[in-house]
Design an enzyme around this catalytic site. Sequence first.
Site, PDB file in Angstrom:
ATOM      1  N   ASP A   8      11.902  -7.263  -2.568  1.00 17.90           N
ATOM      2  CA  ASP A   8      13.284  -7.014  -2.147  1.00 17.90           C
ATOM      3  C   ASP A   8      13.324  -6.266  -0.816  1.00 17.90           C
ATOM      4  O   ASP A   8      14.363  -6.113  -0.202  1.00 17.90           O
ATOM      5  CB  ASP A   8      14.079  -6.246  -3.225  1.00 17.90           C
ATOM      6  CG  ASP A   8      13.460  -4.898  -3.566  1.00 17.90           C
ATOM      7  OD1 ASP A   8      12.910  -4.244  -2.649  1.00 17.90           O
ATOM      8  OD2 ASP A   8      13.525  -4.487  -4.732  1.00 17.90           O
ATOM      9  N   GLY A   9      12.147  -5.766  -0.376  1.00 17.75           N
ATOM     10  CA  GLY A   9      12.058  -5.146   0.944  1.00 17.75           C
ATOM     11  C   GLY A   9      12.799  -3.844   1.094  1.00 17.75           C
ATOM     12  O   GLY A   9      13.064  -3.395   2.202  1.00 17.75           O
ATOM     13  N   ARG A  66      12.377   5.787  11.608  1.00 15.41           N
ATOM     14  CA  ARG A  66      11.111   6.379  12.053  1.00 15.41           C
ATOM     15  C   ARG A  66      10.987   6.244  13.564  1.00 15.41           C
ATOM     16  O   ARG A  66      11.401   5.241  14.132  1.00 15.41           O
ATOM     17  CB  ARG A  66       9.937   5.678  11.370  1.00 15.41           C
ATOM     18  CG  ARG A  66       9.975   5.830   9.862  1.00 15.41           C
ATOM     19  CD  ARG A  66       8.647   5.525   9.255  1.00 15.41           C
ATOM     20  NE  ARG A  66       8.367   4.104   9.137  1.00 15.41           N
ATOM     21  CZ  ARG A  66       7.254   3.620   8.592  1.00 15.41           C
ATOM     22  NH1 ARG A  66       6.350   4.435   8.141  1.00 15.41           N
ATOM     23  NH2 ARG A  66       7.046   2.331   8.513  1.00 15.41           N
ATOM     24  N   ASP A 158      -3.979  -0.882   8.168  1.00 12.74           N
ATOM     25  CA  ASP A 158      -2.575  -1.007   8.552  1.00 12.74           C
ATOM     26  C   ASP A 158      -1.851   0.330   8.588  1.00 12.74           C
ATOM     27  O   ASP A 158      -0.706   0.409   9.032  1.00 12.74           O
ATOM     28  CB  ASP A 158      -1.854  -1.956   7.576  1.00 12.74           C
ATOM     29  CG  ASP A 158      -0.992  -2.953   8.326  1.00 12.74           C
ATOM     30  OD1 ASP A 158      -1.303  -3.226   9.496  1.00 12.74           O
ATOM     31  OD2 ASP A 158      -0.009  -3.438   7.761  1.00 12.74           O
ATOM     32  N   ASP A 168       2.842   6.192   8.201  1.00 10.39           N
ATOM     33  CA  ASP A 168       3.062   5.705   6.843  1.00 10.39           C
ATOM     34  C   ASP A 168       2.842   6.793   5.784  1.00 10.39           C
ATOM     35  O   ASP A 168       1.744   6.966   5.272  1.00 10.39           O
ATOM     36  CB  ASP A 168       2.177   4.502   6.528  1.00 10.39           C
ATOM     37  CG  ASP A 168       2.776   3.692   5.382  1.00 10.39           C
ATOM     38  OD1 ASP A 168       3.472   2.711   5.664  1.00 10.39           O
ATOM     39  OD2 ASP A 168       2.582   4.077   4.217  1.00 10.39           O
TER      40      ASP A 168
END
Length: 495
Positions: A8-9, A66, A158, A168
Amino acid sequence: SPWCRQADGRKVLRSSIREFLCSEAMFHLGIPTTRAGTCVTSDSRVPRDIFYDGNPKNERCTVVLRIASTFIRFGSFEIFKPPDEYTGRKGPSVNRNDIRIQMLDYVISTFYPEIQEAYSGNTVQRNAAFFKEVTKRTARLVAEWQCVGFCHGVLNTDNMSIVGLTIDYGPFGFMDRYDPEHVCNGSDNTGRYAYNKQPEICKWNLGKLAEALVPELPLEISQLILEEEYDAEFEKHYLQKMRKKLGLIQLELEEDSKLVSDLLETMHLTAGDFTNIFYLLSSFSVDIDPSKFEDFLEELTSQCASVEELKVVFKPQMDPRQLSMMLMLAQSNPQLFALIGTKANINKELERIEQFSKLQQLTADDLLSRNKRHWKEWLEKYRVRLQKEVESIGNADAWNAERVKVMNSNNPKYILRNYIAQNAIEAAENGDFSEVRNVLKLLEHPFQEAGFQEVKEDAEEEGAAAAAAVCSQESRSKQSYCSKPPLWASELCVT
């Protein structure tokens, strides 16, 4: 992102508050990081199975803005990955060296202009200088993390920034009780990203970046750079920072490295609070008189785990029948055992059982005298080392004032402990964001000298006065956020 949970992101309030607060905390600790601009929440909800136990709960959707000079990562260069010999998986832009060249040109000319300028005539030399700089920045970054007890939680390629920032903030955690093998991510079953593994995992990621830069930077060049630069830069930066944390401002001695490792060993043996013990050391002096020394020892040992806390730490986690079956399997069918259970987990469980049974016999007095003995031994070494500082200069008072100043600006009083974030999250989930704002104010002033609770009349900045007001209000209303965490904090699990 289509890869998030049920595709769903969406991000939720809980993780957004943690990211917002921690990236700001890191910035004010002086650690290179991405920043948080805003945190906006909504009334939409999505199901999330936080503990992966089949009990999802509906959480508020939230957006964090961010901020960074770039969000290009090591992993961005892995889009060119050739097919893997075992899995056949490959990057989406395999064989597109033209794009790799464009990316390198962009990254180096935009974020490393001095390298671009110095090596404009030789691409391989330029790329080598770029890789060397990324290696050194990464080594320094992880040294900074180790010195404040920060654990990232998911250090894959990543989550590594090409400009050496902390990027992150997922299942991160600051260590409370010092444990070199501390794992902050509840879903990291093998401890791949444990506190003491962070330096080597970041080096491994740099190795993956090196592979992703071929043929623009031949592997024999980048691997040599990695071997020559990374460990040396990490150790140099780590020791420089640790000297500041210990107030060793005059001399740089060979033995300092051993003094640091002995301190951490003592912290580990006594289950000491990493942040608070460093913070307390500035009030130790070379010529401390015997009665003051006893008071200091008392204060130091009060930052070590109690018998009750240790029982929580070493409480066995496996069902005894499951453990005995695993041990039988390890003997009868080692191949099958290797597939389903890691040896490290079994060894850890056996160690927990042994420690837990020892704790049943241990009294609070026994623990206290044992901890005092350990700390006395280390403080004696520390005193001898400080004495060498004093002997090397004329003015002992000026030296001590400077030492305390350096220590107080390198040993934070406030860090974003998990339980502090949890208090703010629970209030916010009930619609009250005041605790998030209170915690943010504290984290904007992490280095605070003793007695800061009193609001200074002539405070230089409104911010400092506001933070002081929050401190005093917070220390009256509940357990102070600079004290050792409450017992329930050790039960928190972040995934």
